[in-house]
Design a protein around this motif. Structure first.
Motif, PDB file in Angstrom:
ATOM      1  N   VAL A  92       0.120  -0.889   0.106  1.00  0.00           N
ATOM      2  CA  VAL A  92       0.017   0.387  -0.130  1.00  0.00           C
ATOM      3  C   VAL A  92       1.110   1.193  -0.145  1.00  0.00           C
ATOM      4  N   GLY A  93       0.746   1.839  -1.027  1.00  0.00           N
ATOM      5  CA  GLY A  93       1.776   2.855  -1.535  1.00  0.00           C
ATOM      6  C   GLY A  93       3.030   2.291  -2.169  1.00  0.00           C
ATOM      7  N   GLY A  94       2.770   1.408  -2.895  1.00  0.00           N
ATOM      8  CA  GLY A  94       4.004   0.928  -3.821  1.00  0.00           C
ATOM      9  C   GLY A  94       4.245   2.007  -4.604  1.00  0.00           C
TER      10      GLY A  94
ATOM     11  N   PHE B 226      -0.609  -0.465  -4.643  1.00  0.00           N
ATOM     12  CA  PHE B 226      -2.085   0.732  -4.614  1.00  0.00           C
ATOM     13  C   PHE B 226      -1.118   1.639  -4.064  1.00  0.00           C
ATOM     14  N   SER B 227      -2.643   3.003  -4.692  1.00  0.00           N
ATOM     15  CA  SER B 227      -1.724   3.629  -5.176  1.00  0.00           C
ATOM     16  C   SER B 227      -3.097   4.455  -5.311  1.00  0.00           C
ATOM     17  N   ARG B 228      -2.846   5.897  -5.182  1.00  0.00           N
ATOM     18  CA  ARG B 228      -4.308   6.449  -5.887  1.00  0.00           C
ATOM     19  C   ARG B 228      -3.877   7.480  -7.191  1.00  0.00           C
ATOM     20  N   THR B 229      -2.984   6.795  -8.069  1.00  0.00           N
ATOM     21  CA  THR B 229      -3.173   7.861  -8.934  1.00  0.00           C
ATOM     22  C   THR B 229      -1.849   6.284  -9.280  1.00  0.00           C
ATOM     23  N   LEU B 230      -1.800   6.020 -10.990  1.00  0.00           N
ATOM     24  CA  LEU B 230      -1.021   4.997 -11.807  1.00  0.00           C
ATOM     25  C   LEU B 230      -0.081   5.103 -12.049  1.00  0.00           C
TER      26      LEU B 230
ATOM     27  N   THR C  88      -5.493   0.636  -7.853  1.00  0.00           N
ATOM     28  CA  THR C  88      -6.366   2.336  -7.781  1.00  0.00           C
ATOM     29  C   THR C  88      -6.856   2.914  -6.182  1.00  0.00           C
ATOM     30  N   GLY C  89      -6.470   3.313  -5.810  1.00  0.00           N
ATOM     31  CA  GLY C  89      -7.664   3.657  -4.498  1.00  0.00           C
ATOM     32  C   GLY C  89      -7.234   4.404  -3.457  1.00  0.00           C
ATOM     33  N   SER C  90      -8.131   4.792  -2.735  1.00  0.00           N
ATOM     34  CA  SER C  90      -7.768   5.314  -1.700  1.00  0.00           C
ATOM     35  C   SER C  90      -7.304   4.385   0.044  1.00  0.00           C
ATOM     36  N   MET C  91      -6.892   4.700   0.170  1.00  0.00           N
ATOM     37  CA  MET C  91      -6.781   3.804   2.226  1.00  0.00           C
ATOM     38  C   MET C  91      -7.395   4.422   2.917  1.00  0.00           C
ATOM     39  N   LEU C  92      -8.296   5.798   2.491  1.00  0.00           N
ATOM     40  CA  LEU C  92      -9.359   6.229   3.172  1.00  0.00           C
ATOM     41  C   LEU C  92     -10.254   5.409   2.890  1.00  0.00           C
ATOM     42  N   GLU C  93     -10.154   4.664   2.486  1.00  0.00           N
ATOM     43  CA  GLU C  93     -12.029   4.642   1.538  1.00  0.00           C
ATOM     44  C   GLU C  93     -11.907   2.932   1.997  1.00  0.00           C
TER      45      GLU C  93
ATOM     46  N   SER D 231       2.400   7.018   3.679  1.00  0.00           N
ATOM     47  CA  SER D 231       3.121   8.682   4.128  1.00  0.00           C
ATOM     48  C   SER D 231       1.976   9.500   5.147  1.00  0.00           C
ATOM     49  N   PRO D 232       2.746  10.253   6.388  1.00  0.00           N
ATOM     50  CA  PRO D 232       1.726  10.741   6.469  1.00  0.00           C
ATOM     51  C   PRO D 232       1.769  12.451   5.698  1.00  0.00           C
ATOM     52  N   ARG D 233       1.605  12.501   4.627  1.00  0.00           N
ATOM     53  CA  ARG D 233       1.490  13.601   3.810  1.00  0.00           C
ATOM     54  C   ARG D 233       0.032  14.004   2.674  1.00  0.00           C
TER      55      ARG D 233
ATOM     56  N   GLY E 229       9.524   5.685  10.935  1.00  0.00           N
ATOM     57  CA  GLY E 229      10.096   6.419  10.477  1.00  0.00           C
ATOM     58  C   GLY E 229      12.253   6.349  11.738  1.00  0.00           C
ATOM     59  N   PHE E 230      12.378   6.827  11.165  1.00  0.00           N
ATOM     60  CA  PHE E 230      14.086   6.576  12.649  1.00  0.00           C
ATOM     61  C   PHE E 230      13.344   7.137  13.728  1.00  0.00           C
ATOM     62  N   SER E 231      12.878   8.101  13.313  1.00  0.00           N
ATOM     63  CA  SER E 231      12.190   8.828  14.740  1.00  0.00           C
ATOM     64  C   SER E 231      11.962   7.723  16.108  1.00  0.00           C
TER      65      SER E 231
ATOM     66  N   GLN F 287       3.516  11.638  14.033  1.00  0.00           N
ATOM     67  CA  GLN F 287       2.231  10.335  13.485  1.00  0.00           C
ATOM     68  C   GLN F 287       2.931   9.298  13.447  1.00  0.00           C
ATOM     69  N   MET F 288       3.821   8.761  12.301  1.00  0.00           N
ATOM     70  CA  MET F 288       4.578   7.171  12.436  1.00  0.00           C
ATOM     71  C   MET F 288       4.694   6.616  13.938  1.00  0.00           C
ATOM     72  N   ASN F 289       4.755   7.457  14.769  1.00  0.00           N
ATOM     73  CA  ASN F 289       5.035   6.794  16.595  1.00  0.00           C
ATOM     74  C   ASN F 289       3.692   5.996  16.700  1.00  0.00           C
TER      75      ASN F 289
ATOM     76  N   ALA G 248      16.834   4.086   8.559  1.00  0.00           N
ATOM     77  CA  ALA G 248      18.314   4.458   8.704  1.00  0.00           C
ATOM     78  C   ALA G 248      17.743   6.157   8.941  1.00  0.00           C
ATOM     79  N   GLU G 249      18.393   6.936   9.061  1.00  0.00           N
ATOM     80  CA  GLU G 249      18.337   8.851   9.355  1.00  0.00           C
ATOM     81  C   GLU G 249      18.487   8.962   7.663  1.00  0.00           C
ATOM     82  N   GLN G 250      19.138   8.451   7.364  1.00  0.00           N
ATOM     83  CA  GLN G 250      19.426   8.775   6.106  1.00  0.00           C
ATOM     84  C   GLN G 250      19.215   8.240   4.685  1.00  0.00           C
TER      85      GLN G 250
HETATM   86  N1  LIG Z   1      14.202   8.420   7.993  1.00  0.00           N
HETATM   87  C1  LIG Z   1      12.972   8.456   7.618  1.00  0.00           C
HETATM   88  O1  LIG Z   1      12.315   7.902   8.679  1.00  0.00           O
HETATM   89  C2  LIG Z   1      12.619   9.045   6.448  1.00  0.00           C
HETATM   90  C3  LIG Z   1      12.390   9.017   5.905  1.00  0.00           C
HETATM   91  C4  LIG Z   1      11.960   8.690   4.559  1.00  0.00           C
HETATM   92  C5  LIG Z   1       9.810   8.059   4.821  1.00  0.00           C
HETATM   93  N2  LIG Z   1      10.289   7.581   5.565  1.00  0.00           N
HETATM   94  C6  LIG Z   1       8.813   6.938   6.414  1.00  0.00           C
HETATM   95  O2  LIG Z   1       8.772   5.901   5.156  1.00  0.00           O
HETATM   96  C7  LIG Z   1       7.174   5.711   4.870  1.00  0.00           C
HETATM   97  C8  LIG Z   1       6.966   5.655   3.885  1.00  0.00           C
HETATM   98  O3  LIG Z   1       7.219   7.508   2.899  1.00  0.00           O
HETATM   99  P1  LIG Z   1       7.967   7.333   1.290  1.00  0.00           P
HETATM  100  O4  LIG Z   1       8.892   8.698   1.520  1.00  0.00           O
HETATM  101  O5  LIG Z   1       8.325   5.978   0.643  1.00  0.00           O
HETATM  102  O6  LIG Z   1       6.083   7.987   0.812  1.00  0.00           O
HETATM  103  P2  LIG Z   1       5.933   8.611  -0.651  1.00  0.00           P
HETATM  104  O7  LIG Z   1       7.148   8.293  -1.863  1.00  0.00           O
HETATM  105  O8  LIG Z   1       5.386   9.869  -0.456  1.00  0.00           O
HETATM  106  O9  LIG Z   1       4.694   7.546  -1.248  1.00  0.00           O
HETATM  107  C9  LIG Z   1       3.463   7.615  -0.393  1.00  0.00           C
HETATM  108  C10 LIG Z   1       2.688   6.584  -1.453  1.00  0.00           C
HETATM  109  O10 LIG Z   1       1.346   5.887  -0.910  1.00  0.00           O
HETATM  110  C11 LIG Z   1       0.429   6.224  -1.945  1.00  0.00           C
HETATM  111  N3  LIG Z   1      -0.739   7.471  -1.161  1.00  0.00           N
HETATM  112  C12 LIG Z   1      -0.968   8.410  -0.933  1.00  0.00           C
HETATM  113  N4  LIG Z   1      -2.000   8.646  -0.401  1.00  0.00           N
HETATM  114  C13 LIG Z   1      -2.613   7.613   0.042  1.00  0.00           C
HETATM  115  C14 LIG Z   1      -4.213   7.324  -0.228  1.00  0.00           C
HETATM  116  N5  LIG Z   1      -4.699   8.139   0.730  1.00  0.00           N
HETATM  117  N6  LIG Z   1      -4.705   5.802  -0.660  1.00  0.00           N
HETATM  118  C15 LIG Z   1      -3.423   5.247  -1.000  1.00  0.00           C
HETATM  119  N7  LIG Z   1      -2.572   5.789  -1.413  1.00  0.00           N
HETATM  120  C16 LIG Z   1      -1.476   6.781  -1.274  1.00  0.00           C
HETATM  121  C17 LIG Z   1       1.374   7.505  -2.966  1.00  0.00           C
HETATM  122  O11 LIG Z   1       0.912   7.064  -4.082  1.00  0.00           O
HETATM  123  P3  LIG Z   1      -0.276   8.372  -4.696  1.00  0.00           P
HETATM  124  O12 LIG Z   1      -0.163   9.419  -4.381  1.00  0.00           O
HETATM  125  O13 LIG Z   1      -0.411   7.767  -6.056  1.00  0.00           O
HETATM  126  O14 LIG Z   1      -1.573   7.865  -3.822  1.00  0.00           O
HETATM  127  C18 LIG Z   1       2.567   7.023  -3.003  1.00  0.00           C
HETATM  128  O15 LIG Z   1       2.869   6.094  -3.345  1.00  0.00           O
HETATM  129  C19 LIG Z   1       6.542   6.801   5.566  1.00  0.00           C
HETATM  130  O16 LIG Z   1       5.960   5.897   7.497  1.00  0.00           O
HETATM  131  C20 LIG Z   1       7.792   7.418   6.049  1.00  0.00           C
HETATM  132  O17 LIG Z   1       7.420   8.364   7.436  1.00  0.00           O
HETATM  133  C21 LIG Z   1      10.997   7.741   6.653  1.00  0.00           C
END
Ligand SMILES: NC(=O)c1ccc[n+]([C@@H]2O[C@H](COP(=O)([O-])OP(=O)(O)OC[C@H]3O[C@@H](n4cnc5c(N)ncnc54)[C@H](OP(=O)(O)O)[C@@H]3O)[C@@H](O)[C@H]2O)c1
Length: 216
Positions: free
Chosen positions: A7-9, A31-35, A49-54, A73-75, A105-107, A134-136, A157-159
């Protein structure tokens, strides 16, 4: 061979996991919202495709899978709603007997044994604090989930991230909830090597109902 749904692939971590799982011959669903663009698709992967809020999209993601890896990701629209999405996936996973992995997350690591997790302190830069907390919170809820949910939560990792993709070395180390560093004092891992760790955990579960970390 397992059916692995990421999910978020199509995101940074998720696409690396999708690629590695497909390379090893698993049935992989993203799964993601867009291909993704045609040239970003991995051969053999089913892109849904599909939103994980649904609820209906979450059900499609969980049913028929052996393991669901949430790499959301919580964005964007998930800022403030990642807990809702991941907990709903966890409830479905428990109901369907599916293993759930969450990329966090690393945090969510501690700097030393017995210390609070970094996300629970003021030590995180303000620009990451919201995402880290949020991830914590997702980790906190997973730790409180009763059996039979079979979950793992991975702290990279941090980086790590799209800003520092790194290169595939074919190696990684894992730890528990305390951050660890390489000989240079750096905590880093490439997307490709992080994905090795995730697919290894899927193939050979060693962190059941537990957090682990991945770095060099
Ligand atoms: N150093 C660290 O600690 C570190 C660094 C980076 C990331 N992370 C963590 O790793 C995780 C993944 O982050 P990332 O950077 O790989 O994320 P990302 O690149 O932003 O990818 C997010 C994915 O989720 C999909 N998505 C977004 N909203 C969605 C929804 N409502 N339903 C279904 N899919 C949805 C996006 O595709 P669509 O937009 O097409 O839906 C995308 O495939 C997060 O927990 C992040 O906090 C940690």
């Amino acid at each position: 061979m397992s059916t692995i749904t990421v999910v978020g692939g199509t995101g940074y971590a998720g696409s690396a996991i999708v690629r590695e799982a497909a390379r090893r011959g698993h049935d992989v669903v993203s799964f993601s919202r867009t291909l993704p663009a045609d040239d970003a698709r991995v051969e053999g992967v089913r892109y849904e495709t599909g939103s994980m809020l649904e609820a209906e999209a979450r059900l499609r993601a969980v049913s028929g899978s052996d393991v669901v890896v949430s790499s959301l990701s919580p964005r964007g629209e998930l800022d403030g709603k990642i807990l809702e999405a991941d907990l709903a996936l966890a409830a479905l996973a428990a109901e369907h007997g599916v293993r759930l992995g969450v990329v966090g997350g690393f945090s969510s690591l501690r700097l030393e044994e017995g210390a609070p997790r970094i996300a629970e302190t003021d030590a995180i830069p303000a620009e990451y604090a919201g995402e880290a907390r949020q991830m914590n919170a997702v980790l906190g809820e997973l730790l409180a989930q009763p059996e039979p949910l079979d979950w793992f939560f991975v702290s990279p990792a941090e980086q790590f991230g799209a800003y520092a993709p790194g290169e595939a070395r074919g190696e990684y180390r894992t730890g528990a909830d305390v951050a660890f560093y390489d000989a240079d004092g750096t905590s880093a891992v490439s997307g490709a090597d992080f994905a090795l760790a995730i697919v290894d955990e899927v193939e050979t579960p060693t962190h059941r109902r537990a957090q682990f970390s991945v770095a060099y």
